[in-house]
Design a protein around this motif. Sequence first.
Motif: not given
Length: 222
Positions: A187-193
Amino acid sequence: MHYEPGYAYPLLVWLHGLGGDERQIMRLMPILSMRNYVAVAPQGFVPVEPKSPTKQLAGCSLDVSEIISGGIRSKPTYDWPQTDEAINDAERRIFDCISVAKQKNNIADHRVFLAGFGSGGTMALRLALLYPEYFAGVISLCGAFPSGKLPLRQWNAARMLPILLSAGVKSTEFSLNDACSALELLHTAGMSVTLREYPCAQELAPVMLQDVNRWIMERVCG
């Protein structure tokens, strides 16, 4: 089942966990879906282990690794180790499998999903994050987030990659805390999880596979 050559199918590439092999996919697909996808699975590697110590018996050396139980050698134990050589070879095996599947079936290029269990899930995450442009999504079931060797070095491109993480709340190999840490990092890396937890240990529960089917189809039909 009921293969339609005029329809471009999603492809599921499955990486087994420690102790499994590529034939595991034959047991999983009836639970996951026999209609929605074409599926393919490469075989993992036999880890190179130090030579077993020898024991002295009646003045002779006995190599423990050469003992044959019941006259049959032990079945090889396949895995997906996180060494440079294994990662490079896993990459080759996965893309070779995709190529073979496309030669034999009508596959949608933009609907290739990479999934795995345990160490297979870890390898799936590593390679999907490294080559996000080739995959429509990645699924790691009870697989730890890859550490070392800069797994997020393509993070900008990987931000568009859908990720499904699953964890068994009773697992001691990939705990819910481990899953939450991976979720926070991604989430910190801006990814959809998406993170889902199950009342099981380190295992492939049927409900887990049913959720995988729904998650993939949401992306195929969305």
